[in-house]
Design a protein around this motif. Structure first.
Motif, PDB file in Angstrom:
ATOM      1  N   ARG A 103       0.858  -1.185   0.000  1.00 41.06           N
ATOM      2  CA  ARG A 103       0.000   0.000   0.000  1.00 41.06           C
ATOM      3  C   ARG A 103       0.890   1.230   0.000  1.00 41.06           C
ATOM      4  O   ARG A 103       1.666   1.448   0.932  1.00 41.06           O
ATOM      5  N   VAL A 104       0.792   2.023  -1.051  1.00 44.05           N
ATOM      6  CA  VAL A 104       1.709   3.148  -1.234  1.00 44.05           C
ATOM      7  C   VAL A 104       1.094   4.443  -0.708  1.00 44.05           C
ATOM      8  O   VAL A 104      -0.117   4.547  -0.516  1.00 44.05           O
ATOM      9  N   LYS A 105       1.969   5.413  -0.501  1.00 40.13           N
ATOM     10  CA  LYS A 105       1.535   6.744  -0.069  1.00 40.13           C
ATOM     11  C   LYS A 105       1.228   7.573  -1.317  1.00 40.13           C
ATOM     12  O   LYS A 105       2.129   7.971  -2.055  1.00 40.13           O
ATOM     13  N   SER A 106      -0.048   7.818  -1.548  1.00 41.04           N
ATOM     14  CA  SER A 106      -0.461   8.512  -2.776  1.00 41.04           C
ATOM     15  C   SER A 106      -0.452  10.025  -2.542  1.00 41.04           C
ATOM     16  O   SER A 106      -1.349  10.571  -1.918  1.00 41.04           O
ATOM     17  N   VAL A 107       0.577  10.685  -3.062  1.00 39.83           N
ATOM     18  CA  VAL A 107       0.659  12.141  -2.909  1.00 39.83           C
ATOM     19  C   VAL A 107      -0.241  12.843  -3.917  1.00 39.83           C
ATOM     20  O   VAL A 107      -0.846  13.874  -3.628  1.00 39.83           O
ATOM     21  N   ASN A 108      -0.339  12.309  -5.134  1.00 36.48           N
ATOM     22  CA  ASN A 108      -1.202  12.865  -6.176  1.00 36.48           C
ATOM     23  C   ASN A 108      -2.078  11.748  -6.733  1.00 36.48           C
ATOM     24  O   ASN A 108      -1.585  10.654  -7.007  1.00 36.48           O
ATOM     25  N   VAL A 109      -3.357  12.041  -6.925  1.00 39.13           N
ATOM     26  CA  VAL A 109      -4.316  11.061  -7.428  1.00 39.13           C
ATOM     27  C   VAL A 109      -5.143  11.700  -8.537  1.00 39.13           C
ATOM     28  O   VAL A 109      -5.542  12.856  -8.440  1.00 39.13           O
ATOM     29  N   SER A 110      -5.413  10.926  -9.593  1.00 41.93           N
ATOM     30  CA  SER A 110      -6.266  11.433 -10.683  1.00 41.93           C
ATOM     31  C   SER A 110      -7.077  10.285 -11.271  1.00 41.93           C
ATOM     32  O   SER A 110      -6.639   9.127 -11.268  1.00 41.93           O
ATOM     33  N   ASN A 111      -8.257  10.638 -11.797  1.00 41.65           N
ATOM     34  CA  ASN A 111      -9.067   9.648 -12.519  1.00 41.65           C
ATOM     35  C   ASN A 111      -8.728   9.624 -13.999  1.00 41.65           C
ATOM     36  O   ASN A 111      -9.433   8.972 -14.775  1.00 41.65           O
ATOM     37  N   ASP A 112      -7.661  10.300 -14.387  1.00 37.25           N
ATOM     38  CA  ASP A 112      -7.185  10.322 -15.773  1.00 37.25           C
ATOM     39  C   ASP A 112      -5.777   9.733 -15.799  1.00 37.25           C
ATOM     40  O   ASP A 112      -4.856  10.285 -15.196  1.00 37.25           O
ATOM     41  N   GLY A 113      -5.620   8.608 -16.498  1.00 36.64           N
ATOM     42  CA  GLY A 113      -4.317   7.946 -16.531  1.00 36.64           C
ATOM     43  C   GLY A 113      -3.220   8.807 -17.114  1.00 36.64           C
ATOM     44  O   GLY A 113      -2.058   8.704 -16.708  1.00 36.64           O
ATOM     45  N   ASP A 114      -3.560   9.676 -18.064  1.00 33.82           N
ATOM     46  CA  ASP A 114      -2.542  10.517 -18.677  1.00 33.82           C
ATOM     47  C   ASP A 114      -2.050  11.579 -17.692  1.00 33.82           C
ATOM     48  O   ASP A 114      -0.898  12.003 -17.757  1.00 33.82           O
ATOM     49  N   ALA A 115      -2.910  12.010 -16.778  1.00 27.83           N
ATOM     50  CA  ALA A 115      -2.473  12.962 -15.751  1.00 27.83           C
ATOM     51  C   ALA A 115      -1.431  12.317 -14.843  1.00 27.83           C
ATOM     52  O   ALA A 115      -0.435  12.956 -14.467  1.00 27.83           O
ATOM     53  N   VAL A 116      -1.640  11.042 -14.475  1.00 29.24           N
ATOM     54  CA  VAL A 116      -0.663  10.327 -13.652  1.00 29.24           C
ATOM     55  C   VAL A 116       0.672  10.247 -14.394  1.00 29.24           C
ATOM     56  O   VAL A 116       1.743  10.468 -13.805  1.00 29.24           O
ATOM     57  N   ARG A 117       0.632   9.932 -15.675  1.00 30.58           N
ATOM     58  CA  ARG A 117       1.861   9.863 -16.487  1.00 30.58           C
ATOM     59  C   ARG A 117       2.572  11.220 -16.505  1.00 30.58           C
ATOM     60  O   ARG A 117       3.799  11.295 -16.349  1.00 30.58           O
ATOM     61  N   ARG A 118       1.831  12.288 -16.701  1.00 28.67           N
ATOM     62  CA  ARG A 118       2.451  13.622 -16.779  1.00 28.67           C
ATOM     63  C   ARG A 118       3.058  14.032 -15.451  1.00 28.67           C
ATOM     64  O   ARG A 118       4.109  14.679 -15.413  1.00 28.67           O
ATOM     65  N   TRP A 119       2.412  13.669 -14.342  1.00 26.69           N
ATOM     66  CA  TRP A 119       3.016  13.941 -13.033  1.00 26.69           C
ATOM     67  C   TRP A 119       4.338  13.197 -12.886  1.00 26.69           C
ATOM     68  O   TRP A 119       5.308  13.749 -12.354  1.00 26.69           O
ATOM     69  N   ALA A 120       4.373  11.951 -13.350  1.00 26.24           N
ATOM     70  CA  ALA A 120       5.619  11.178 -13.269  1.00 26.24           C
ATOM     71  C   ALA A 120       6.717  11.856 -14.089  1.00 26.24           C
ATOM     72  O   ALA A 120       7.864  11.948 -13.649  1.00 26.24           O
ATOM     73  N   LEU A 121       6.369  12.331 -15.281  1.00 20.45           N
ATOM     74  CA  LEU A 121       7.352  13.014 -16.117  1.00 20.45           C
ATOM     75  C   LEU A 121       7.875  14.295 -15.464  1.00 20.45           C
ATOM     76  O   LEU A 121       9.027  14.684 -15.661  1.00 20.45           O
ATOM     77  N   LEU A 122       7.014  14.939 -14.671  1.00 19.14           N
ATOM     78  CA  LEU A 122       7.410  16.172 -13.980  1.00 19.14           C
ATOM     79  C   LEU A 122       8.214  15.901 -12.709  1.00 19.14           C
ATOM     80  O   LEU A 122       8.623  16.844 -12.027  1.00 19.14           O
ATOM     81  N   GLY A 123       8.414  14.618 -12.381  1.00 20.12           N
ATOM     82  CA  GLY A 123       9.209  14.287 -11.198  1.00 20.12           C
ATOM     83  C   GLY A 123       8.445  14.347  -9.898  1.00 20.12           C
ATOM     84  O   GLY A 123       9.048  14.481  -8.827  1.00 20.12           O
ATOM     85  N   LYS A 124       7.100  14.219  -9.958  1.00 23.73           N
ATOM     86  CA  LYS A 124       6.300  14.325  -8.741  1.00 23.73           C
ATOM     87  C   LYS A 124       6.323  13.046  -7.907  1.00 23.73           C
ATOM     88  O   LYS A 124       5.970  13.086  -6.726  1.00 23.73           O
ATOM     89  N   GLY A 125       6.707  11.916  -8.504  1.00 26.66           N
ATOM     90  CA  GLY A 125       6.723  10.685  -7.731  1.00 26.66           C
ATOM     91  C   GLY A 125       6.860   9.460  -8.607  1.00 26.66           C
ATOM     92  O   GLY A 125       7.176   9.550  -9.800  1.00 26.66           O
ATOM     93  N   ILE A 126       6.613   8.293  -7.986  1.00 25.92           N
ATOM     94  CA  ILE A 126       6.715   7.000  -8.668  1.00 25.92           C
ATOM     95  C   ILE A 126       5.326   6.575  -9.129  1.00 25.92           C
ATOM     96  O   ILE A 126       4.342   6.707  -8.393  1.00 25.92           O
ATOM     97  N   ALA A 127       5.239   6.060 -10.340  1.00 27.20           N
ATOM     98  CA  ALA A 127       3.971   5.610 -10.899  1.00 27.20           C
ATOM     99  C   ALA A 127       4.038   4.121 -11.219  1.00 27.20           C
ATOM    100  O   ALA A 127       5.122   3.549 -11.388  1.00 27.20           O
ATOM    101  N   TYR A 128       2.865   3.501 -11.286  1.00 28.33           N
ATOM    102  CA  TYR A 128       2.737   2.076 -11.637  1.00 28.33           C
ATOM    103  C   TYR A 128       1.845   2.014 -12.871  1.00 28.33           C
ATOM    104  O   TYR A 128       0.636   1.857 -12.778  1.00 28.33           O
ATOM    105  N   LYS A 129       2.467   2.162 -14.041  1.00 29.55           N
ATOM    106  CA  LYS A 129       1.726   2.385 -15.275  1.00 29.55           C
ATOM    107  C   LYS A 129       1.745   1.161 -16.183  1.00 29.55           C
ATOM    108  O   LYS A 129       2.707   0.397 -16.196  1.00 29.55           O
ATOM    109  N   SER A 130       0.693   1.015 -16.968  1.00 28.41           N
ATOM    110  CA  SER A 130       0.696   0.003 -18.025  1.00 28.41           C
ATOM    111  C   SER A 130       1.824   0.321 -19.004  1.00 28.41           C
ATOM    112  O   SER A 130       2.023   1.471 -19.383  1.00 28.41           O
ATOM    113  N   PHE A 131       2.557  -0.715 -19.399  1.00 28.46           N
ATOM    114  CA  PHE A 131       3.742  -0.517 -20.239  1.00 28.46           C
ATOM    115  C   PHE A 131       3.440   0.256 -21.514  1.00 28.46           C
ATOM    116  O   PHE A 131       4.172   1.179 -21.884  1.00 28.46           O
TER     117      PHE A 131
END
Length: 328
Positions: free
Chosen positions: A216-244
């Protein structure tokens, strides 16, 4: 082919909600359009519409007939066009639904290439991370991660061995270090996807024959849009668990780096879902083959550059405190 024309009038009337709009689109009189629907109802022995002076809506029998009629009509129209042309040219409209990230970052350029090869094909694409209902939504097929729970749906595998990737940007790893195992994720900022108010913050991994691990991870940022999660990862906001597939280009270009690569990540097989096999028109079959080949090529590239971009695990506590870990 009057019967085929009557079916076309029926489907167009459902889509437009208006007899007069259908008549204008087909350059017919309203009386001729109404006569076609009455002829179809007489042939079937049921009322397809409930009519009033201001509205036109389907009966229950009409709704059931529409489910079968739409794909059958499309297949008949394509067959007639191909015979008339004396060739096997693909044409028609494909109405598709796809997850936002996969649609924007993978499917859009591929659909462009498909249309370049088949210029008489039009695309209607719905992008949403909410699961499209292929029974009620005006779509021919939907791209979905994970096999549908509804056993009545036809799920055609596109990438059965597809998995998630634990990843982060080089900037994030420079500040916080890379986790050596999934257990160390509790000390990191993580970026999570949310669907229907449920935050997906329990990430699963396995190693060899050992029992699977759920973290169970500490979710600092959460979104219902998968692309938003990807963009946060690119901005260095944290670690993501994304479909390849969603981040394949980011991994290839080094914008994101894979983590804990010795561990097996969660499976996310990709399917093309249709409500009935009769909806598998020649056009939809061609698209499935086209996309399937591209996905297979993308997966084949992964192992080579995945090893090349693997970051070295860093002692997170030492990174944050400035202390040097004791030598073994």
């Amino acid at each position: 082919m009057k019967a085929l024309q009557d079916l076309d009038i029926f489907v167009r009337t459902v889509d437009s909600g208006s007899l007069s709009a259908t008549a204008r689109a087909l350059d017919l009189t309203p009386a001729a359009t109404s006569a076609a629907l009455k002829r179809l109802e007489a042939e079937l022995g049921v009322a397809l519409f409930v009519r009033s002076t201001r509205s036109l809506r389907l009966t229950q029998q009409g709704e059931r007939f529409l489910e079968q009629c739409r794909p059958a009509l499309q297949a008949l129209q394509q067959a007639g066009q191909q015979i008339g042309d004396g060739e096997q040219a693909l044409r028609g409209t494909l109405k598709l639904a796809a997850p936002s990230d996969l649609g924007r970052n993978v499917l859009l350029p591929w659909l462009h290439d498909f249309q370049e090869a088949h210029p008489q094909v039009d695309i209607r694409l719905q992008l949403s991370d909410s699961i499209a209902n292929v029974y009620s939504s005006p779509v021919d097929a939907a791209f979905r991660y994970g096999k549908p729970r509804d056993s009545n749906l036809v799920a055609l595998p596109l990438a059965a061995s597809h998995r998630r990737v634990l990843c982060a940007s080089p900037a994030y790893l420079a500040r916080h270090g890379a986790p050596a195992t999934p257990h160390e994720l509790s000390g990191h900022d993580c970026l999570c996807f949310m669907l229907h108010d449920e935050v997906h913050d329990r990430w699963r991994f396995s190693l060899g024959e050992a029992a699977p691990v759920t973290v169970r991870v500490k979710s600092v940022n959460v979104s219902n849009d998968g692309d938003a999660v990807r963009r946060w990862a690119l901005l260095g906001k944290g670690i993501a668990y994304k479909s390849f597939f969603d981040i394949a280009s980011d991994l290839a270009d080094g914008r994101l780096l894979p983590l804990c690569t010795d561990w097996t990540t969660e499976a996310t097989p990709l399917y093309l879902v249709v409500p009935d096999r009769r909806q598998l028109t020649p056009l939809l079959r061609a698209l499935r083959g086209f996309v399937g080949e591209r996905l297979a090529a993308l997966q084949a590239q992964a192992s080579a550059w995945g090893r090349a971009t693997r970051p070295r695990a860093t002692n997170t506590r030492a990174r944050r405190t400035g202390r040097t870990p004791a030598s073994s």
